[in-house]
Write a protein that holds these residues in place. Sequence first.
Motif, PDB file in Angstrom:
ATOM      1  N   ALA A 257     -11.370 130.925 -19.516  1.00  0.00           N
ATOM      2  CA  ALA A 257     -12.803 130.604 -18.705  1.00  0.00           C
ATOM      3  C   ALA A 257     -12.653 129.274 -18.122  1.00  0.00           C
ATOM      4  O   ALA A 257     -13.271 129.230 -17.197  1.00  0.00           O
ATOM      5  CB  ALA A 257     -13.693 130.609 -20.026  1.00  0.00           C
ATOM      6  N   GLU A 258     -11.983 128.295 -18.725  1.00  0.00           N
ATOM      7  CA  GLU A 258     -12.061 126.997 -18.090  1.00  0.00           C
ATOM      8  C   GLU A 258     -11.481 126.841 -16.763  1.00  0.00           C
ATOM      9  O   GLU A 258     -11.433 126.040 -15.686  1.00  0.00           O
ATOM     10  CB  GLU A 258     -11.547 125.651 -18.847  1.00  0.00           C
ATOM     11  CG  GLU A 258     -11.995 125.854 -20.372  1.00  0.00           C
ATOM     12  CD  GLU A 258     -11.328 126.576 -21.398  1.00  0.00           C
ATOM     13  OE1 GLU A 258     -10.853 125.951 -22.462  1.00  0.00           O
ATOM     14  OE2 GLU A 258     -11.124 127.716 -21.188  1.00  0.00           O
ATOM     15  N   ASP A 259     -10.541 127.829 -16.526  1.00  0.00           N
ATOM     16  CA  ASP A 259      -9.754 127.969 -15.085  1.00  0.00           C
ATOM     17  C   ASP A 259     -10.770 128.080 -13.940  1.00  0.00           C
ATOM     18  O   ASP A 259     -10.322 127.789 -12.998  1.00  0.00           O
ATOM     19  CB  ASP A 259      -8.803 129.003 -15.302  1.00  0.00           C
ATOM     20  CG  ASP A 259      -7.635 128.649 -16.301  1.00  0.00           C
ATOM     21  OD1 ASP A 259      -7.427 127.491 -16.668  1.00  0.00           O
ATOM     22  OD2 ASP A 259      -6.711 129.673 -16.508  1.00  0.00           O
ATOM     23  N   CYS A 260     -11.968 128.652 -14.317  1.00  0.00           N
ATOM     24  CA  CYS A 260     -12.825 128.918 -13.064  1.00  0.00           C
ATOM     25  C   CYS A 260     -13.563 127.704 -12.939  1.00  0.00           C
ATOM     26  O   CYS A 260     -14.177 127.632 -11.829  1.00  0.00           O
ATOM     27  CB  CYS A 260     -14.079 130.016 -13.525  1.00  0.00           C
ATOM     28  SG  CYS A 260     -15.105 129.322 -14.494  1.00  0.00           S
ATOM     29  N   LEU A 261     -13.586 126.537 -13.514  1.00  0.00           N
ATOM     30  CA  LEU A 261     -14.442 125.172 -13.220  1.00  0.00           C
ATOM     31  C   LEU A 261     -14.032 124.859 -11.797  1.00  0.00           C
ATOM     32  O   LEU A 261     -15.288 124.428 -11.088  1.00  0.00           O
ATOM     33  CB  LEU A 261     -14.025 124.265 -14.120  1.00  0.00           C
ATOM     34  CG  LEU A 261     -14.363 124.687 -15.757  1.00  0.00           C
ATOM     35  CD1 LEU A 261     -14.315 123.455 -16.729  1.00  0.00           C
ATOM     36  CD2 LEU A 261     -15.915 125.023 -15.646  1.00  0.00           C
ATOM     37  N   PRO A 262     -12.880 124.701 -11.222  1.00  0.00           N
ATOM     38  CA  PRO A 262     -12.629 124.202  -9.918  1.00  0.00           C
ATOM     39  C   PRO A 262     -13.602 124.900  -8.847  1.00  0.00           C
ATOM     40  O   PRO A 262     -14.190 124.565  -7.958  1.00  0.00           O
ATOM     41  CB  PRO A 262     -11.306 123.905  -9.606  1.00  0.00           C
ATOM     42  CG  PRO A 262     -10.729 123.940 -10.740  1.00  0.00           C
ATOM     43  CD  PRO A 262     -11.475 124.806 -11.845  1.00  0.00           C
ATOM     44  N   GLU A 263     -13.387 126.504  -9.178  1.00  0.00           N
ATOM     45  CA  GLU A 263     -14.122 127.191  -8.284  1.00  0.00           C
ATOM     46  C   GLU A 263     -15.584 127.169  -8.198  1.00  0.00           C
ATOM     47  O   GLU A 263     -16.198 127.289  -7.058  1.00  0.00           O
ATOM     48  CB  GLU A 263     -13.632 128.732  -8.583  1.00  0.00           C
ATOM     49  CG  GLU A 263     -14.042 130.033  -7.700  1.00  0.00           C
ATOM     50  CD  GLU A 263     -13.457 131.182  -8.205  1.00  0.00           C
ATOM     51  OE1 GLU A 263     -13.815 132.281  -7.690  1.00  0.00           O
ATOM     52  OE2 GLU A 263     -12.887 131.247  -9.465  1.00  0.00           O
ATOM     53  N   VAL A 264     -16.118 127.149  -9.208  1.00  0.00           N
ATOM     54  CA  VAL A 264     -17.599 127.115  -9.643  1.00  0.00           C
ATOM     55  C   VAL A 264     -18.200 125.557  -9.106  1.00  0.00           C
ATOM     56  O   VAL A 264     -18.888 125.783  -8.112  1.00  0.00           O
ATOM     57  CB  VAL A 264     -17.978 126.884 -11.028  1.00  0.00           C
ATOM     58  CG1 VAL A 264     -19.568 126.535 -11.207  1.00  0.00           C
ATOM     59  CG2 VAL A 264     -17.655 128.252 -11.655  1.00  0.00           C
TER      60      VAL A 264
END
Length: 318
Positions: free
Chosen positions: A300-307
């Motif tokens: 889940a944390e891998d999406c943080l830059p995208e968000v």
Amino acid sequence: MRALITGIGGFAGSHLADWLVACGDEVTGITRSHRWPERLTALHGQIEILSGDLSDQQTAHDLIAGVQPSVVYHLAALASARQAYREPVRSLSENVAVTAAVLCASAQCPTPPRVVLVSSSDVYGVPAGGEPLTESAPFAPPNAYAVSKVTAHYLARQLYAAHGLPVIEARPFNHIGPRQAEGFVVADFASQIAAMEAGRQEPVLRVGDLRAARDFSDVRDIVRGYRLLAEHGEPGEAYHLCSGRSVAVQSLVDQLASLAKVPVQVEVDASRLRPGPSSCIVGSAAKLQAATGWQPERQAEDCLPEVLDEWRRIVAAR
């Protein structure tokens, strides 16, 4: 499959539409607004959008009968727990009315569709012990939103028992990713950081309880699970969609702050704290995995830059 998505313009609904189109399904969605949903701009011309108030039983009947779907994904809801604390009557009444109308309309179709009824892990409240929750855990809804989901569970069981409506209940745990609105933890943090970088907010990140830990998944993993349940789920059963690991909110704040282009000071805002002590909630997806073979493909944390990048674009356009 001929798929109908209620709440298609929302966070998870829009990602589900993306996935179903990629799988080759024929997709129709229902929204309350007459405007094309902003989150679905990339699917213009690939899906059909209908509008109507699904809390009205006749409207729900006419829309669903007109589509004659083979599967209904019911996601339409007022989904914010924060809103449920502020407006409990609205959260409960709207969610129950819409769900009852959609389920009854589906049961009245000449060939009733399979229904994936999207619920929430919030139905369990904050259990003691910290062990991974299974689908047999007792309900302890902490707010009106969760009460509406418990009510939906019993409505679905009643229509399955009385009319044979093939309802499969999905109980997702926390999910994050692009397109999520403010009012949810990661989107709130990312929107604040983007505003700081743009000089529109002082460099203070206002947060709630950082000691809480939750089972976070990427929304794109969650919607893959919904389609697998439509294909392989057992009517009358409920299934968890979750990663099986807990992530502290503090960790999400630290990771987002490390991506910021300005120094970030963190400050607890009492208005963002929920009632009760800090807690750790984690789920077990063993039942879903046994039935469908589903496994999470992303951390889940891998999406943080995208968000965060998405919120930079949103803030820049305001």
